[in-house]
Scaffold this motif. Structure first.
Motif, PDB file in Angstrom:
ATOM      1  N   ALA A 294       0.814  -1.207   0.000  1.00 20.50           N
ATOM      2  CA  ALA A 294       0.000   0.000   0.000  1.00 20.50           C
ATOM      3  C   ALA A 294       0.854   1.268   0.000  1.00 20.50           C
ATOM      4  O   ALA A 294       0.359   2.355  -0.300  1.00 20.50           O
ATOM      5  N   VAL A 295       2.128   1.128   0.357  1.00 22.10           N
ATOM      6  CA  VAL A 295       3.083   2.243   0.282  1.00 22.10           C
ATOM      7  C   VAL A 295       3.819   2.111  -1.046  1.00 22.10           C
ATOM      8  O   VAL A 295       4.543   1.126  -1.250  1.00 22.10           O
ATOM      9  N   PRO A 296       3.665   3.019  -1.983  1.00 26.39           N
ATOM     10  CA  PRO A 296       4.161   2.837  -3.351  1.00 26.39           C
ATOM     11  C   PRO A 296       5.642   2.485  -3.475  1.00 26.39           C
ATOM     12  O   PRO A 296       6.031   1.766  -4.403  1.00 26.39           O
ATOM     13  N   SER A 297       6.474   2.965  -2.564  1.00 26.63           N
ATOM     14  CA  SER A 297       7.912   2.713  -2.677  1.00 26.63           C
ATOM     15  C   SER A 297       8.344   1.390  -2.069  1.00 26.63           C
ATOM     16  O   SER A 297       9.511   0.997  -2.201  1.00 26.63           O
ATOM     17  N   ILE A 298       7.424   0.695  -1.404  1.00 28.68           N
ATOM     18  CA  ILE A 298       7.777  -0.541  -0.690  1.00 28.68           C
ATOM     19  C   ILE A 298       7.126  -1.743  -1.362  1.00 28.68           C
ATOM     20  O   ILE A 298       5.910  -1.761  -1.589  1.00 28.68           O
ATOM     21  N   TYR A 299       7.938  -2.733  -1.644  1.00 28.85           N
ATOM     22  CA  TYR A 299       7.495  -3.978  -2.268  1.00 28.85           C
ATOM     23  C   TYR A 299       7.886  -5.150  -1.357  1.00 28.85           C
ATOM     24  O   TYR A 299       8.708  -5.001  -0.449  1.00 28.85           O
ATOM     25  N   ALA A 300       7.319  -6.317  -1.623  1.00 30.78           N
ATOM     26  CA  ALA A 300       7.680  -7.511  -0.861  1.00 30.78           C
ATOM     27  C   ALA A 300       7.516  -8.742  -1.736  1.00 30.78           C
ATOM     28  O   ALA A 300       6.585  -8.817  -2.551  1.00 30.78           O
ATOM     29  N   VAL A 301       8.439  -9.685  -1.589  1.00 36.39           N
ATOM     30  CA  VAL A 301       8.366 -10.949  -2.325  1.00 36.39           C
ATOM     31  C   VAL A 301       8.709 -12.099  -1.393  1.00 36.39           C
ATOM     32  O   VAL A 301       9.282 -11.911  -0.321  1.00 36.39           O
ATOM     33  N   GLY A 302       8.360 -13.303  -1.828  1.00 39.59           N
ATOM     34  CA  GLY A 302       8.730 -14.502  -1.100  1.00 39.59           C
ATOM     35  C   GLY A 302       7.790 -14.854   0.032  1.00 39.59           C
ATOM     36  O   GLY A 302       6.646 -14.400   0.101  1.00 39.59           O
ATOM     37  N   ASP A 303       8.293 -15.670   0.961  1.00 39.94           N
ATOM     38  CA  ASP A 303       7.460 -16.237   2.021  1.00 39.94           C
ATOM     39  C   ASP A 303       6.865 -15.179   2.940  1.00 39.94           C
ATOM     40  O   ASP A 303       5.849 -15.432   3.594  1.00 39.94           O
ATOM     41  N   VAL A 304       7.471 -14.002   3.017  1.00 40.94           N
ATOM     42  CA  VAL A 304       6.928 -12.963   3.895  1.00 40.94           C
ATOM     43  C   VAL A 304       5.577 -12.468   3.386  1.00 40.94           C
ATOM     44  O   VAL A 304       4.816 -11.863   4.142  1.00 40.94           O
ATOM     45  N   THR A 305       5.247 -12.762   2.122  1.00 44.51           N
ATOM     46  CA  THR A 305       3.930 -12.406   1.579  1.00 44.51           C
ATOM     47  C   THR A 305       2.937 -13.560   1.683  1.00 44.51           C
ATOM     48  O   THR A 305       1.752 -13.371   1.416  1.00 44.51           O
ATOM     49  N   ASP A 306       3.418 -14.752   2.004  1.00 43.36           N
ATOM     50  CA  ASP A 306       2.574 -15.930   2.217  1.00 43.36           C
ATOM     51  C   ASP A 306       1.638 -16.188   1.033  1.00 43.36           C
ATOM     52  O   ASP A 306       0.451 -16.440   1.210  1.00 43.36           O
ATOM     53  N   ARG A 307       2.214 -16.157  -0.175  1.00 42.27           N
ATOM     54  CA  ARG A 307       1.424 -16.527  -1.351  1.00 42.27           C
ATOM     55  C   ARG A 307       1.642 -18.017  -1.621  1.00 42.27           C
ATOM     56  O   ARG A 307       0.867 -18.844  -1.137  1.00 42.27           O
ATOM     57  N   ILE A 308       2.650 -18.379  -2.350  1.00 43.89           N
ATOM     58  CA  ILE A 308       3.051 -19.785  -2.460  1.00 43.89           C
ATOM     59  C   ILE A 308       4.476 -19.851  -1.937  1.00 43.89           C
ATOM     60  O   ILE A 308       5.395 -19.294  -2.545  1.00 43.89           O
ATOM     61  N   ASN A 309       4.664 -20.508  -0.806  1.00 44.12           N
ATOM     62  CA  ASN A 309       5.944 -20.448  -0.108  1.00 44.12           C
ATOM     63  C   ASN A 309       6.911 -21.516  -0.608  1.00 44.12           C
ATOM     64  O   ASN A 309       7.202 -22.506   0.063  1.00 44.12           O
ATOM     65  N   LEU A 310       7.421 -21.267  -1.801  1.00 42.91           N
ATOM     66  CA  LEU A 310       8.393 -22.150  -2.435  1.00 42.91           C
ATOM     67  C   LEU A 310       9.522 -21.308  -3.010  1.00 42.91           C
ATOM     68  O   LEU A 310       9.282 -20.214  -3.549  1.00 42.91           O
ATOM     69  N   THR A 311      10.734 -21.813  -2.946  1.00 43.56           N
ATOM     70  CA  THR A 311      11.897 -21.077  -3.435  1.00 43.56           C
ATOM     71  C   THR A 311      11.761 -20.638  -4.892  1.00 43.56           C
ATOM     72  O   THR A 311      12.005 -19.469  -5.210  1.00 43.56           O
ATOM     73  N   PRO A 312      11.392 -21.528  -5.819  1.00 41.10           N
ATOM     74  CA  PRO A 312      11.283 -21.081  -7.212  1.00 41.10           C
ATOM     75  C   PRO A 312      10.242 -19.982  -7.410  1.00 41.10           C
ATOM     76  O   PRO A 312      10.383 -19.146  -8.307  1.00 41.10           O
ATOM     77  N   VAL A 313       9.202 -19.971  -6.577  1.00 42.93           N
ATOM     78  CA  VAL A 313       8.190 -18.921  -6.675  1.00 42.93           C
ATOM     79  C   VAL A 313       8.776 -17.587  -6.214  1.00 42.93           C
ATOM     80  O   VAL A 313       8.580 -16.545  -6.854  1.00 42.93           O
ATOM     81  N   ALA A 314       9.520 -17.602  -5.116  1.00 44.47           N
ATOM     82  CA  ALA A 314      10.159 -16.372  -4.637  1.00 44.47           C
ATOM     83  C   ALA A 314      11.116 -15.816  -5.684  1.00 44.47           C
ATOM     84  O   ALA A 314      11.192 -14.596  -5.899  1.00 44.47           O
ATOM     85  N   ILE A 315      11.840 -16.694  -6.348  1.00 42.22           N
ATOM     86  CA  ILE A 315      12.769 -16.270  -7.393  1.00 42.22           C
ATOM     87  C   ILE A 315      12.012 -15.615  -8.540  1.00 42.22           C
ATOM     88  O   ILE A 315      12.415 -14.561  -9.060  1.00 42.22           O
ATOM     89  N   ARG A 316      10.898 -16.218  -8.957  1.00 42.72           N
ATOM     90  CA  ARG A 316      10.080 -15.631 -10.029  1.00 42.72           C
ATOM     91  C   ARG A 316       9.518 -14.275  -9.599  1.00 42.72           C
ATOM     92  O   ARG A 316       9.454 -13.341 -10.399  1.00 42.72           O
TER      93      ARG A 316
END
Length: 452
Positions: A294-316
């Motif tokens: 929600a803060v335009p300058s801040i992004y997040a990827v990987g397990d901290v977003t709890d989408r699909i918690n797999l290494t190849p997904v975080a890399i993508r």
């Protein structure tokens, strides 16, 4: 405003490292990265890589028993955990060095320190130093979750299991997810007496039910004392170990209790809540399809977003972030039809819909077979392979594939390509079988065993 960096990454795991390296090497921007522990994150240091090496180690007793059945004069001695761990530590050091070297060659400035957010464009390092950045990427991963109960201080998690000074003679594993089941099989294979508690009715919740039952049966056949509908009430240290009181009356004493009861996003204490970044009840950072908060300058990827918690997904996700923010090509990481593998014994490879998910949609056919594979059958072992395809009755597309067999992880990767391309059941049927193999069963399943 002039910034110290175009991008500052918090977290040196798979997603953060990929984003930092691509941004610096391919987009040519100034990148800083802070990691408070070791470069490589959960996967390299305390997850996928060391676990898979332990999977390999745990398979040799069965391999040597099979060798004797095939006429080889071999005998297994005891497993030397100390020697194995020394070599494991050396391999993890080597891999960490590769991650660090790749970042440095790309021009990323590395800070071996914890970092938190001071504001939407500023991170504060553990020594109080502040760095500003046009964009901040949070890639701090996840951590094991241990519930509160009397004696919780006595347990270990998957973080500590690789650092044990010695293997326990008796271990209790609490949990029914893939981490719990993998370590049950690993430690059982290394000669540890394994008991596993799971409070649910069947292990591996969320996966195909037929596959779940197949794996549970195989684990019991291997000597794992699997107790379903059972949980821990309390743990007390006693003279000869840890006494565990269970909910089903199966109390016991163990040398170690390993909790694998899920993981939670590693977002606490980062300063996110005071900046307007949305957090889900479990601490996961809320992001849109482009990994932006929600803060335009801040992004997040990987397990901290709890989408699909797999290494190849975080890399993508990390790569898609760079394409979007620094290359001007808005890119969403695709979370559809992601294959996965559970490294139990035997392995479980899966992609697409389970039978239960397909049944809820209706109009599907289930093709399945279970059989004794040639190699283990000749050796006199009773284990069985499971092969299963989920097919749409209307379009004939294969919607899911589930394999329980040795090397299922290798097989599902190739099956996932065909399924991702939209292969139909007839495409599978037209493919000539490779004989004699386990995988040939995927192209010889002629009649559905169930329709929904």
């Amino acid at each position: 405003m002039a910034f110290d960096y175009d991008l500052f990454v918090i977290g040196g795991g798979s997603g953060g490292v990929r984003a930092a390296r691509l941004a610096a090497a391919e987009a040519g921007v100034r990148v800083g990265l802070a990691e408070e522990y070791r470069m490589g994150g959960t996967c390299v240091i305390r997850g996928c890589v060391p676990k898979k090496l332990m999977v390999f180690a745990s398979g040799y007793p069965v391999a040597m028993a099979d060798a004797r059945a095939y006429g080889w004069d071999v005998a297994a001695g005891g497993f030397d955990w100390t020697a194995f761990r020394a070599k494991l530590d050396a391999e993890l050091d080597r891999l960490e060095g590769i991650y660090r070297g790749n970042l440095q060659r790309a021009g990323v400035e590395i800070f071996d320190a914890r970092a938190v957010l001071a504001d939407a464009h500023t991170v504060r390092l553990a020594d109080g130093t502040e760095k500003t950045a046009r964009h901040i990427l949070v890639a701090t991963g996840g951590r094991p979750f241990v519930p509160e109960f009397p004696g919780a201080e006595h347990v270990i998690t998957s973080n500590e299991v690789f650092r044990l000074d010695a293997l326990p003679r008796r271990v209790l594993i609490v949990g029914g997810g893939y981490i719990a089941c993998e370590f049950a099989c690993i430690l059982n294979g290394l000669g540890v007496a394994v008991t596993q508690y799971y409070r649910g009715a069947q292990i591996l919740r969320g996966f195909d039910e037929e596959a779940r039952g197949h794996i549970a049966g195989a684990m019991c056949d291997q000597g794992i004392d699997l107790r379903l509908g059972c949980n821990v009430q309390r743990i007390d240290r006693v003279a000869d170990g840890l006494w565990v009181k269970s909910t089903d009356g199966h109390d016991g004493v163990y040398d170690a209790v390993l909790y694998a009861t899920g993981r939670v996003p590693n977002s606490a204490g980062l300063g996110l809540d005071g900046l307007g970044v949305g957090l889900k009840p479990n601490g996961a950072i809320e992001v849109d399809g482009y990994s932006q908060t929600a803060v335009p300058s801040i992004y997040a990827v990987g397990d901290v977003t709890d989408r699909i918690n797999l290494t190849p997904v975080a890399i993508r996700e990390g790569a898609a972030f760079v394409e979007t923010v620094f290359k001007g090509r808005p890119t969403r990481a695709d979370h559809d039809l992601v294959p996965g593998a559970v490294f139990t014994r035997p392995e479980f490879g899966t992609v697409g819909l389970s039978e239960e998910e397909a049944r809820a949609r209706g109009g599907v056919e289930i093709y399945a077979t279970a059989f004794r594979p040639m190699q283990s059958g000749f050796a006199g072992r009773e284990e069985r392979v499971l092969m299963k395809l989920i097919v749409c009755a209307t379009t004939r597309r294969v919607l899911g594939c589930h394999i329980v067999a040795d090397h299922a992880g290798e097989m599902i990767q190739l099956a996932a390509i065909a399924i991702r391309m939209g292969a139909t059941k007839e495409d599978f049927d037209r493919t000539v079988a490779v004989h004699p193999t386990i995988a040939e069963e995927l192209v010889t399943l002629k009649a559905p065993v169930r329709t929904w």
